[in-house]
Scaffold this active site. Structure first.
Site, PDB file in Angstrom:
ATOM      1  N   HIS A 200       0.865  -1.180   0.000  1.00  0.00           N
ATOM      2  CA  HIS A 200       0.000   0.000   0.000  1.00  0.00           C
ATOM      3  C   HIS A 200       0.903   1.232   0.000  1.00  0.00           C
ATOM      4  O   HIS A 200       1.720   1.428   0.903  1.00  0.00           O
ATOM      5  CB  HIS A 200      -0.910   0.018   1.223  1.00  0.00           C
ATOM      6  CG  HIS A 200      -1.835   1.207   1.261  1.00  0.00           C
ATOM      7  ND1 HIS A 200      -3.098   1.171   0.713  1.00  0.00           N
ATOM      8  CD2 HIS A 200      -1.666   2.456   1.749  1.00  0.00           C
ATOM      9  CE1 HIS A 200      -3.678   2.348   0.874  1.00  0.00           C
ATOM     10  NE2 HIS A 200      -2.823   3.150   1.508  1.00  0.00           N
ATOM     11  N   CYS A 201       0.758   2.057  -1.030  1.00  0.00           N
ATOM     12  CA  CYS A 201       1.621   3.228  -1.194  1.00  0.00           C
ATOM     13  C   CYS A 201       0.827   4.486  -0.871  1.00  0.00           C
ATOM     14  O   CYS A 201      -0.066   4.874  -1.650  1.00  0.00           O
ATOM     15  CB  CYS A 201       2.165   3.290  -2.613  1.00  0.00           C
ATOM     16  SG  CYS A 201       3.303   4.661  -2.884  1.00  0.00           S
ATOM     17  N   PRO A 202       1.122   5.166   0.232  1.00  0.00           N
ATOM     18  CA  PRO A 202       0.393   6.413   0.534  1.00  0.00           C
ATOM     19  C   PRO A 202       0.756   7.543  -0.414  1.00  0.00           C
ATOM     20  O   PRO A 202      -0.022   8.487  -0.575  1.00  0.00           O
ATOM     21  CB  PRO A 202       0.818   6.724   1.963  1.00  0.00           C
ATOM     22  CG  PRO A 202       2.133   6.050   2.142  1.00  0.00           C
ATOM     23  CD  PRO A 202       2.082   4.817   1.296  1.00  0.00           C
ATOM     24  N   GLY A 205      -1.686   7.186  -2.990  1.00  0.00           N
ATOM     25  CA  GLY A 205      -3.040   7.144  -2.451  1.00  0.00           C
ATOM     26  C   GLY A 205      -3.822   5.920  -2.844  1.00  0.00           C
ATOM     27  O   GLY A 205      -5.051   5.986  -2.981  1.00  0.00           O
TER      28      GLY A 205
END
Length: 480
Positions: A200-202, A205
């Site tokens: 999961h890459c913030p 997003g």
């Protein structure tokens, strides 16, 4: 009508006619109820996601860092095109702003494609599928554990499959109620199982999975080139200006170059390092999740070798970047299909329970239209009666069984006159359709039965004056 014409009773009569015509019946509503607009699946999506543009854009709920990414790219690139490119284009070559523009649009396109797309979310099991799977798991665990002991906790719910000679465990997701496919994992931030889950890459997003990994890789790779490109030509711009007017004057003439150089200097290391790491993952056909856990080894001879690797760096890169893009499995823009309503029963005062309309038609019309040796019918309640005691008995000579929705008619007259019967030595049967003449207005044998209740059969039989007594008896009994 004028006030002076006509008499009083006539006015009352006309008034009552108008009043009766304008009033609505109690069974009709004055205003038609509007059907609710059908909802799309993204409106009731169970995961923690945000949707925009009627479900076309799908993102994670935490998007603050994504906006920071946009601001950094837009501000840095904007300052570069506004303060550095005019000088570089005039003193070096006009190709510099052209190449910078191509890199900028490619970076923005891959970023938005990664952030706004479905990463490969797996649909959750429906309640029926979940209940059936839980039942299967419970039976399997009972068999594995023998008798269910009081304080014993069952082992983790897993299944084993063999991929290229390597045993891979499929874990059961207690949230989605499914056995996750190989390489899939449940994202705790988005609350979804993602196919070929990477991480999961913030910064983008969104989750990075099977459907957007190639766009994520092209984004970080092109961003590395853009960052290095901007940093290199910002330094070139400052050096050329300092040679003409001095270093301090060069900084005063182009203060934005300092900000660009600082941002690019601190970000280029992490971006370039991330691009190199994912290049290694693609060449070995691994995911970030598998590499962090140490699931597989790159050496083919070891026991935990990677079963997904093709053994060739070029083939692995082509499989990850050039393979066909799988379709979305959640159909987020599709409409929710409402439950199919059950067909209402006939509205002639006879309520039917536990039988379909075709069964009731068959039960009502079989004695007059069929040539079967024995028949049975469903129990249908009548007005004033709760149940019928049992199914129809076997048909005997001279005693045809009446419809299942009516009592026995042998004590009254004449239903035997309606269809002549023939004695046979081996058994009692109806005559064939060729031998038995049908009464006027009745359907021939073999034609589809479309009557919904027995009273319709009576109305057909009443057309023949020869069966007047029989019809009178049937109507009399049906009113009980």
């Amino acid at each position: 009508m004028t006030p002076g014409s006509g008499s009083g009773p006539m006015k009352d009569c006309e008034y009552s006619q108008i009043s009766t015509h304008s009033s609505s019946s109690p069974m009709e509503s004055p205003h038609k109820k509007k059907k609710p607009a059908p909802k799309r699946k993204w409106e009731v999506f169970p995961g923690r996601n945000k949707f925009f543009c009627n479900g076309r854009i799908m993102m994670a709920r935490q998007t603050g860092v994504f906006y920071l990414t946009l601001v950094l790219i837009l501000v840095t690139s904007g300052l570069f095109f506004a303060f550095d490119c005019p000088y570089l284009s005039e003193n070096i070559t006009p190709a510099i702003p052209a190449i910078g523009g191509i890199l900028f649009f490619f970076v923005m396109g891959t970023l938005l494609r990664t952030s706004f797309s479905d990463p490969g979310v797996l649909p959750r099991a429906t309640p029926d599928e979940a209940a059936d799977l839980e039942r299967q798991i419970g039976n399997t665990e009972d068999i594995a554990n023998g008798s269910s002991s009081g304080g014993y906790r069952p082992p983790p719910r897993t299944k084993e499959v063999i991929i290229n000679g390597q045993t891979v465990k499929l874990k059961y997701c207690f949230t989605c109620k499914i056995f996750r496919p190989p390489r899939a994992s449940h994202c705790s931030l988005c609350d979804n199982c993602v196919e070929r889950f990477d991480h999961h890459c913030p910064w983008v997003g969104n989750c990075v999975g099977k459907r957007n990994y190639r766009f994520f890789y092209m984004f970080i790779l092109s961003l590395s080139f853009l960052t290095v490109f901007i940093f290199a030509f910002v330094i070139t711009h400052v050096i050329l200006r300092s040679q003409q007017t001095g270093f301090l004057n060069a900084l005063k003439d182009s203060p934005a170059s300092v900000l660009e150089a600082v941002v690019c200097f601190f970000s280029v290391w992490s971006i370039v390092g991330l691009s190199g790491f994912h290049t290694y993952l693609i060449s070995s056909n691994q995911t970030t999740n598998e590499d962090i856990k140490g699931s597989w080894s790159n050496k083919r001879g070891k026991e935990n070798y990677n079963p997904y690797s093709y053994g060739n760096i070029f083939t692995n890169c082509c499989a990850a970047l050039c393979g066909p893009l799988s379709p979305s499995l959640i159909d987020r823009r599709g409409f929710i299909q409402p439950d199919t309503p059950q067909l209402a029963g006939p509205s002639n005062g006879i309520t039917m329970y536990g039988a379909t309309q075709s069964q009731s038609n068959m039960a009502a019309a079989t004695p007059l239209l069929q040539s079967e040796p024995s028949i049975t019918s469903e129990e249908l309640p009548l007005p004033g009666k709760t149940t019928i005691s049992g199914p129809c008995a076997t048909l005997t000579l001279g005693q045809p069984t009446p419809p299942s929705s009516m009592p026995n008619l042998t004590s009254d007259s004449g239903l035997t006159d309606m269809i002549p019967l023939k004695e046979e030595h081996e058994g009692h049967q109806f005559l064939t359709p060729e031998e038995a003449p049908s009464p006027p207005g009745m359907l021939p044998s073999g034609s589809p039965i479309i009557h919904s209740h027995t009273m319709h059969v009576l109305s057909l039989a009443s057309q023949d004056s020869l069966h007047e007594d029989s019809v009178r008896g049937l109507v009399k009994l049906s009113s009980v």
